[in-house]
Scaffold this motif. Structure first.
Motif, PDB file in Angstrom:
ATOM      1  N   VAL A 457      53.678-118.523 -25.287  1.00  0.00           N
ATOM      2  CA  VAL A 457      54.213-119.722 -25.955  1.00  0.00           C
ATOM      3  C   VAL A 457      55.420-119.362 -26.813  1.00  0.00           C
ATOM      4  CG1 VAL A 457      53.701-121.549 -27.618  1.00  0.00           C
ATOM      5  CG2 VAL A 457      51.964-120.855 -25.943  1.00  0.00           C
ATOM      6  N   GLY A 458      55.288-118.303 -27.602  1.00  0.00           N
ATOM      7  CA  GLY A 458      56.370-117.897 -28.489  1.00  0.00           C
ATOM      8  C   GLY A 458      57.625-117.487 -27.753  1.00  0.00           C
ATOM      9  N   ALA A 459      57.479-116.944 -26.542  1.00  0.00           N
ATOM     10  CA  ALA A 459      58.638-116.447 -25.798  1.00  0.00           C
ATOM     11  C   ALA A 459      59.649-117.540 -25.499  1.00  0.00           C
ATOM     12  CB  ALA A 459      58.171-115.793 -24.492  1.00  0.00           C
ATOM     13  N   ILE A 462      62.428-118.667 -28.557  1.00  0.00           N
ATOM     14  CA  ILE A 462      63.620-117.868 -28.894  1.00  0.00           C
ATOM     15  C   ILE A 462      64.853-118.364 -28.165  1.00  0.00           C
ATOM     16  CG2 ILE A 462      64.598-115.554 -28.985  1.00  0.00           C
ATOM     17  CD1 ILE A 462      62.214-115.963 -30.866  1.00  0.00           C
ATOM     18  N   PRO A 463      64.845-118.464 -26.815  1.00  0.00           N
ATOM     19  CA  PRO A 463      66.063-118.944 -26.145  1.00  0.00           C
ATOM     20  C   PRO A 463      66.391-120.399 -26.472  1.00  0.00           C
ATOM     21  CG  PRO A 463      64.244-118.693 -24.576  1.00  0.00           C
ATOM     22  CD  PRO A 463      63.805-118.057 -25.848  1.00  0.00           C
ATOM     23  N   ILE A 464      65.354-121.253 -26.627  1.00  0.00           N
ATOM     24  CA  ILE A 464      65.620-122.653 -26.985  1.00  0.00           C
ATOM     25  C   ILE A 464      66.377-122.723 -28.309  1.00  0.00           C
ATOM     26  CG2 ILE A 464      64.549-124.836 -27.658  1.00  0.00           C
ATOM     27  CD1 ILE A 464      62.307-124.219 -25.675  1.00  0.00           C
ATOM     28  N   CYS A 465      65.937-121.918 -29.276  1.00  0.00           N
ATOM     29  CA  CYS A 465      66.611-121.876 -30.578  1.00  0.00           C
ATOM     30  C   CYS A 465      68.061-121.454 -30.437  1.00  0.00           C
ATOM     31  CB  CYS A 465      65.865-120.917 -31.508  1.00  0.00           C
ATOM     32  SG  CYS A 465      66.808-120.442 -32.968  1.00  0.00           S
ATOM     33  N   GLY A 493      59.196-115.909 -33.240  1.00  0.00           N
ATOM     34  CA  GLY A 493      59.072-114.564 -33.776  1.00  0.00           C
ATOM     35  C   GLY A 493      57.695-114.268 -34.327  1.00  0.00           C
ATOM     36  N   VAL A 494      57.119-115.207 -35.090  1.00  0.00           N
ATOM     37  CA  VAL A 494      55.792-114.990 -35.672  1.00  0.00           C
ATOM     38  C   VAL A 494      54.743-114.862 -34.567  1.00  0.00           C
ATOM     39  CG1 VAL A 494      53.967-116.083 -37.022  1.00  0.00           C
ATOM     40  CG2 VAL A 494      56.314-116.059 -37.885  1.00  0.00           C
ATOM     41  N   LEU A 495      54.806-115.734 -33.561  1.00  0.00           N
ATOM     42  CA  LEU A 495      53.841-115.664 -32.465  1.00  0.00           C
ATOM     43  C   LEU A 495      53.977-114.364 -31.688  1.00  0.00           C
ATOM     44  CD1 LEU A 495      54.027-119.339 -31.103  1.00  0.00           C
ATOM     45  CD2 LEU A 495      52.270-118.337 -32.569  1.00  0.00           C
ATOM     46  N   LEU A 496      55.206-113.950 -31.439  1.00  0.00           N
ATOM     47  CA  LEU A 496      55.438-112.722 -30.675  1.00  0.00           C
ATOM     48  C   LEU A 496      54.996-111.487 -31.452  1.00  0.00           C
ATOM     49  CD1 LEU A 496      58.941-113.507 -29.156  1.00  0.00           C
ATOM     50  CD2 LEU A 496      56.853-113.135 -27.874  1.00  0.00           C
TER      51      LEU A 496
END
Length: 582
Positions: A457-459, A462-465, A493-496
Motif C-alpha cells: 500500500v505504501g509503495a 511515493i510516486p503519486i506524491c 514512508g511510514v508504511l514502508l
C-alpha cells in the motif's frame, strides 16, 4: 517516581555514594528471591554465541523453575537463604556465605558448572517487558526525543547553505557537503558504535548518554568553525558520534515490547524519525534569516543539551543482558562465588576480537550482498531515503522561486509532510490491531511476509506524491495544492519503513543487528549522495520533469513487495541464515 529514576545514571551515582540503601533492587529488599533467580547449568557454551546480535523477537528472555528443564546435576548445586538452610545436606568445602545467602557447589565440578542468574519468574519487575505501560511509554518518548535530535541535525543545516557559501566563498554544491557528511557520519558510525550496546558489560543506556554528550559538546567547535574544512570535519564527526540511537533504537523498543506490540513502538519511533528532517528547515530558516548559518548549530546545541539532561536524569537501562549481568555481579559480591554468572557474560567471554570484528564490520556487508531479501529491501529503503533528501532540495525552488515565499517562511511549506506523518498513524495502528495482531501464533511469532501488505500500500503513495507535487508546482496553481500533495510522501514512508524493518528483523532474528546496521549504512550512503546533484537536476529539468524522474524511479520498486509477499517464504526457506520455522 522511584520507578522512573531506577537504573538511571543518577540512581547509579546515588548507589555508589550511599550503597544499596539508595534505590535497592527487589532481591535486596527480599533475600528470599535469590534462589528463584539462580539455576544450575551444565555446559553453558552449548548455546549459540550471537552475543552482539539483538534478539528482536524476545530480547528479554526469562525463565522460572517450572519453565527450565531440571539439570541432571541439580543435586550437586544448592542455593539457599536463611529460611531454607534446614533443607541443606550440610556445608561443604565449596560453600560460601554472606548476608544470609549460601551457595554450595560440588568442588569436583567447580570448573565446569555454572550457577546461572536469570529472571526469578515471568513477573520479575526488573524485566523491561514487565515494566508498567507508563514507564514503557516514557522510555519510548525519550528514545524518540534523542532520535529526533539526531535526525533534525541533518536537515537543520540546509536552511543555512546559502549563508555558508557567502561566509566561506564556496559553491552551493560544496556547502551541501555539510548535510551529506553528517548523514554519512550517522550511517557509518553504527558499524563501530552500535554493537557496543549489545555487550552485556556496557548495555544501551551508557552508550546513548556518552554519544549524546559528545554530540552536544562537539556542536561548539562546529558553530565556531573558522574555515570550511573545519566545518565539514566536525559535521561528519558529530553525525558519527551521535549515531548509535539510530541503529539500536529499534532494539531498545524490542527490549520492552513483545513482538506483537513492537510494531506500535516502531511506528511512533518512525514518526519522530520522519518528522525531524521536516522540522529542520522550518526551525533553521528563522535562525539563518536573523543570524546566519551558525545559529542553526547553536539551536542544535540547545536541543541536544536539553536531551542530554533528560537522558541523564530519567533514561533507564533496557538491555536484559546488562540487567542480568549486573544482577550476577551483585550476587557474586554477596556470595563470593565466581560460578554465579549471567548467560550474557558467559557468551561474551567466549567472543574473540576476530568474532567481534566479524559481527560489527564484515557480517553487515556479507548479509547485504548474499541474502536476496536483505539486498532488495535495503535497496528499496535506501532509494526512498535518497528521494526524500533529494526532493527536499526542490522546496526552496518551488516556494521561494515560484510562489515568492520569503526566505524564513520557506520552512513552513514542509508542514504538509508533518501533517501526513500524523494522519497515517491512526489507520496504521488500526491495521496492526485488527489485522496483524490476530495473526501472531501462541509463541508470539508471525510469518514475516505478512508485513509486506502494508508495504504494498505504501509503495503507491511515493510516486503519486512526486507526480502531484511536480506538476502542481506552477504559478497558475495555488501553493496549497503542492503542499497537500507533499503530505502523501510520509504516508508511504511510514508504511514502508515500519513494515520493512519488522519484516527484516522477523526474517533474520539471529542477525537482526547486522541486517539493520547494513541497512543504516546503505540508506545513509544514498541519502548523502543524492542531494549533491538534486539542485542542478531541478534547475535543469524543471520541477515537473525532475519530480517525474524521481517518481518513475520509485515505480520501479513497486513490484518488489508484491513479489516478496507471494514468493518471500520460498526465498527465505532457501536461505541458510533466514528463519525457517514459520
Amino acid at each position: 517516581m522511584t520507578g522512573i529514576f531506577h537504573d538511571t545514571i543518577i540512581a547509579y551515582g546515588l548507589r555508589f555514594a550511599f550503597g544499596s540503601k539508595a534505590y535497592p533492587y527487589p532481591e535486596e529488599k527480599d533475600p528470599s528471591l535469590w534462589p528463584q533467580m539462580l539455576h544450575p547449568e551444565k555446559d553453558p557454551e552449548a548455546r549459540p554465541q550471537e552475543t552482539l546480535q539483538a534478539d528482536t523477537r524476545n530480547p528479554a528472555r526469562f525463565s522460572s523453575d517450572d519453565q527450565r528443564p531440571p539439570s541432571r546435576h541439580s543435586s550437586h548445586t544448592r542455593v539457599s537463604v536463611n529460611d531454607r538452610k534446614a533443607e541443606a545436606t550440610g556445608t561443604g568445602d565449596g560453600e560460601k556465605t554472606k548476608d544470609g545467602v549460601a551457595v554450595d557447589v560440588d568442588p569436583e565440578r567447580a570448573d565446569s558448572d555454572t550457577i546461572l542468574v536469570d529472571w526469578y519468574g515471568p513477573d520479575d519487575p526488573e524485566n523491561p517487558q514487565n515494566w508498567t505501560s507508563g514507564k514503557k511509554l516514557w522510555v519510548l518518548f525519550l528514545t524518540c526525543l534523542w532520535t529526533f535530535t539526531m535526525y533534525i541535525g541533518s536537515s537543520i543545516f540546509t536552511a543555512g547553505v546559502i549563508s555558508v557559501t557567502q561566509d566561506f566563498g564556496v559553491s552551493q554544491v560544496a556547502a551541501t557537503l555539510g548535510l551529506t557528511l553528517f548523514v554519512l557520519g550517522y550511517g557509518t558510525g553504527p558499524m563501530l558504535l552500535a554493537p557496543l550496546s549489545e555487550i552485556p558489560q556496557f548495555g544501551r543506556m551508557p552508550i546513548y548518554i556518552m554519544s549524546c554528550a559528545l554530540f552536544t559538546v562537539l556542536q561548539v567547535p562546529t558553530a565556531l568553525a573558522t574555515n570550511f574544512g573545519m566545518l565539514l570535519a566536525f559535521r561528519f564527526i558529530t553525525g558519527f558520534v551521535g549515531s548509535p540511537i539510530l541503529a539500536t533504537g529499534g532494539a531498545t523498543i524490542a527490549d520492552m515490547y513483545a513482538p506483537k506490540k513492537r510494531a506500535y513502538g516502531i511506528g511512533v519511533w518512525g514518526l519522530f524519525a520522519v518528522s525531524a528532517p521536516v522540522m529542520g528547515p522550518l526551525v533553521g530558516g528563522f535562525a539563518v534569516h536573523a543570524h546566519g548559518w551558525r545559529w542553526t548549530i547553536w539551536e542544535l546545541l540547545w536541543l541536544s543539551g536539553f536531551t542530554l539532561v533528560v537522558l541523564v536524569l530519567f533514561y533507564p537501562e533496557t538491555s536484559a543482558s546488562n540487567i542480568l549481568y549486573r544482577r550476577a555481579r551483585r550476587l557474586r559480591a554477596r556470595t563470593h562465588n565466581s560460578l554465579v554468572k549471567a548467560q550474557s557474560e558467559i557468551d561474551a567471554a567466549h567472543m574473540t576480537i576476530g568474532a567481534v570484528a566479524t559481527v560489527a564490520l564484515v557480517r553487515p556487508f556479507t548479509l547485504n550482498f548474499t541474502e536476496p531479501i536483505v539486498l532488495l529491501m535495503n535497496l528499496y529503503i535506501s532509494l526512498i531515503y535518497a528521494l526524500l533528501y533529494c526532493w527536499f532540495e526542490s522546496f526552496p525552488i518551488v516556494f521561494q522561486g515560484i510562489y515568492g515565499f520569503r526566505e524564513q517562511l520557506v520552512g513552513l511549506s514542509f508542514l504538509g509532510i508533518l501533517v501526513g506523518c500524523i494522519l497515517v498513524i491512526p489507520p496504521f495502528f488500526a491495521y496492526l490491531y485488527y489485522y496483524q495482531e490476530p495473526r501472531y501464533n501462541e509463541n508470539g511469532d508471525i510469518q514475516p511476509e505478512l508485513h509486506m501488505r502494508a508495504t504494498i500500500v505504501g509503495a503507491f503513495f511515493i510516486p503519486i506524491c512526486l507526480f502531484w507535487f511536480g506538476w502542481s508546482s506552477r504559478e497558475s496553481v495555488p501553493w496549497i495544492v503542492p503542499v497537500i500533495g507533499s503530505a502523501l510522501f510520509p504516508i508511504g514512508g511510514v508504511l514502508l519503513f515500519n513494515s520493512i524493518f519488522n519484516y527484516l528483523t522477523d526474517s533474520y532474528p539471529m542477525y537482526a543487528a547486522s541486517v539493520l546496521a547494513g541497512n543504516d549504512l546503505m540508506r545513509s550512503s544514498f541519502g548523502a549522495g543524492f542531494p549533491l546533484f538534486a539542485g542542478a537536476m531541478y534547475r535543469n529539468l524543471g520541477v515537473g520533469w525532475a519530480s517525474t524522474l524521481l517518481g518513475l524511479l520509485s515505480c520501479l520498486f513497486i513490484p518488489m513487495p508484491i513479489l516478496l509477499y507471494k514468493y518471500g517464504r520460498r526465498i527465505r526457506l532457501a536461505s541458510k541464515r533466514a528463519r525457517h520455522d514459520i
